[in-house]
Enzyme design. Structure first.
Site, PDB file in Angstrom:
ATOM      1  N   LYS A 275       6.879  -0.614   5.445  1.00 40.89           N
ATOM      2  CA  LYS A 275       6.078  -1.676   6.070  1.00 40.89           C
ATOM      3  C   LYS A 275       5.855  -1.390   7.550  1.00 40.89           C
ATOM      4  O   LYS A 275       4.753  -1.570   8.065  1.00 40.89           O
ATOM      5  CB  LYS A 275       6.760  -3.046   5.918  1.00 40.89           C
ATOM      6  CG  LYS A 275       6.660  -3.623   4.519  1.00 40.89           C
ATOM      7  CD  LYS A 275       7.181  -5.054   4.488  1.00 40.89           C
ATOM      8  CE  LYS A 275       7.289  -5.585   3.063  1.00 40.89           C
ATOM      9  NZ  LYS A 275       8.062  -6.835   2.998  1.00 40.89           N
TER      10      LYS A 275
ATOM     11  N   LYS B 269      -2.043  -6.984  -5.657  1.00 38.48           N
ATOM     12  CA  LYS B 269      -2.959  -7.670  -4.750  1.00 38.48           C
ATOM     13  C   LYS B 269      -3.816  -6.707  -3.946  1.00 38.48           C
ATOM     14  O   LYS B 269      -4.942  -7.005  -3.605  1.00 38.48           O
ATOM     15  CB  LYS B 269      -2.143  -8.515  -3.762  1.00 38.48           C
ATOM     16  CG  LYS B 269      -2.285  -9.982  -3.997  1.00 38.48           C
ATOM     17  CD  LYS B 269      -1.674 -10.743  -2.843  1.00 38.48           C
ATOM     18  CE  LYS B 269      -0.206 -10.401  -2.697  1.00 38.48           C
ATOM     19  NZ  LYS B 269       0.577 -11.398  -2.000  1.00 38.48           N
TER      20      LYS B 269
ATOM     21  N   LYS C 207      -0.785   0.330 -10.600  1.00 39.36           N
ATOM     22  CA  LYS C 207      -0.134  -0.931 -10.932  1.00 39.36           C
ATOM     23  C   LYS C 207      -1.059  -2.096 -10.559  1.00 39.36           C
ATOM     24  O   LYS C 207      -1.758  -2.029  -9.549  1.00 39.36           O
ATOM     25  CB  LYS C 207       1.161  -1.015 -10.112  1.00 39.36           C
ATOM     26  CG  LYS C 207       2.207  -1.899 -10.714  1.00 39.36           C
ATOM     27  CD  LYS C 207       3.467  -1.885  -9.870  1.00 39.36           C
ATOM     28  CE  LYS C 207       4.065  -3.269  -9.927  1.00 39.36           C
ATOM     29  NZ  LYS C 207       5.010  -3.563  -8.891  1.00 39.36           N
TER      30      LYS C 207
END
Ligand code: TRP
Length: 336
Positions: A113, A200, A197
């Site tokens: 991240k 979002k 996968k």
């Protein structure tokens, strides 16, 4: 002793996706049976990505509404919003003093991240995110934590911290939690790009199914799912990822093995499979969607359930926090 289960999700979307629903939420519902389950909407974790305030508020309710709609039973289990139980933030501070810089810096999710946003965009909250997660778990004398594979390392940190507290502060300070890594009951792929996968961050919204989507939208997305030029319905992840994904979803919703489904569709066309699958998915999700909508449309009733949950959670959390405060030597305030 009844086993205590704890798990949580962040309020970071307006609807759970099919994967979260099948892989996590249904598992939570099943784990309520014969155990003492505590489930939380972890809004403090969500703050690490600087959400719009109004959006965070809305998503906190929407997330809780979906838990209830899917079958989390507030009579049997404890359902609450993390920020309503201040002990989570308080224990995080104590645990942060037990966590090494290097230890926290090795968390792969933090590294991923923070490397995406760069050092200037990374906040300290993101760094101690796993410590807050450990506080969530340790506050409730948790035995079992159902999570996905991506949370394995965070859970290891929770266990290391639990052992460390017990070594330094005395046995019985906290319960050491066991991971319950949810096997990918069904690994769901993107309907438009069945090698990726379902997520979002998908390139096209047409590739994903949100459980609160309109039934018409769900039907349309399933019917326009990418398949392949060949016409045979069989499971072959390598060569027929699109068809295989549809079969996986079918199996997850009906509980029937993939080979039985393949046998049923022998000699039929992709269109048949898609039409039947759309009916199955819509049929299963419609009641969940309706129930979630009812909760969302009665925020006062929803907030009451969450307040009751927070009251139940606080009792357990406060006992743990006091034990730890006492053992680290913080002077207890004089009771008046
Ligand atoms: N980090 C978890 C996730 O992103 C959410 C979470 C926060 C959690 N606290 C937790 C999961 C405690 C299990 C237990 O999925």
């Amino acid at each position: 002793m009844t086993q205590r289960v704890f798990s949580a999700m962040q309020p970071t979307s307006d609807s759970l996706q099919l994967g979260n629903y099948l892989g996590a939420l249904l598992q939570w519902v099943a784990l309520q049976e014969g155990r003492d389950a505590v489930y939380s909407v972890v809004d403090l974790h969500a703050l690490t990505v600087a959400p719009d305030p109004a959006v965070l508020t809305r998503r906190t309710r929407v997330t809780a509404a979906q838990f209830l709609a899917a079958g989390v039973d507030p009579e049997r289990s404890t359902l609450f919003v993390q920020s309503h139980v201040p002990q989570h933030a308080e224990l995080t501070w104590i645990l942060s003093t037990f966590t090494g810089m290097g230890e926290a810096g090795r968390m792969t999710q933090f590294k991923d991240k923070s490397s995406k946003v760069g050092e200037s965009g990374t906040n300290v909250g993101l760094f101690i995110y796993p410590v807050l997660m450990a506080a969530d778990i340790l506050l409730y004398d948790t035995n079992v934590v159902p999570v996905g594979e991506d949370q394995r390392q965070h859970l290891e940190l929770s266990r290391d911290l639990a052992h460390r507290l017990n070594t330094r502060l005395g046995e019985g300070t906290v319960t050491v939690p066991e991971p319950h890594i949810v096997k990918e009951v069904a690994k769901i792929y993107d309907l438009q790009d069945p090698t990726a996968k379902m997520s979002k961050s998908s390139s096209s919204p047409n590739g994903i199914i949100d459980i609160l989507d309109d039934p018409k939208v769900i039907t349309k997305r399933i019917k326009s799912a990418v398949t392949d030029a060949d016409t045979v319905i069989r499971f072959d992840r390598e060569n027929k990822p699109g068809v295989s994904n549809l079969l996986t979803i079918y199996s997850a919703f009906t509980g029937r093995p993939v080979d039985h489904i393949v046998a049923d569709f022998e000699g039929k066309m992709y269109g048949h499979l898609k039409a039947d699958l759309a009916d199955v998915v819509v049929g299963a999700l419609a009641p969940v969607r309706d129930a979630a909508m009812e909760w969302i449309e009665s925020p006062d009733r929803l907030d009451s359930v969450l307040a009751d949950g927070a009251a139940k959670a606080s009792v357990i959390a406060q006992a743990t926090l006091e034990r730890i405060y006492d053992r680290v030597g913080l002077l207890p305030p004089k009771r008046r």
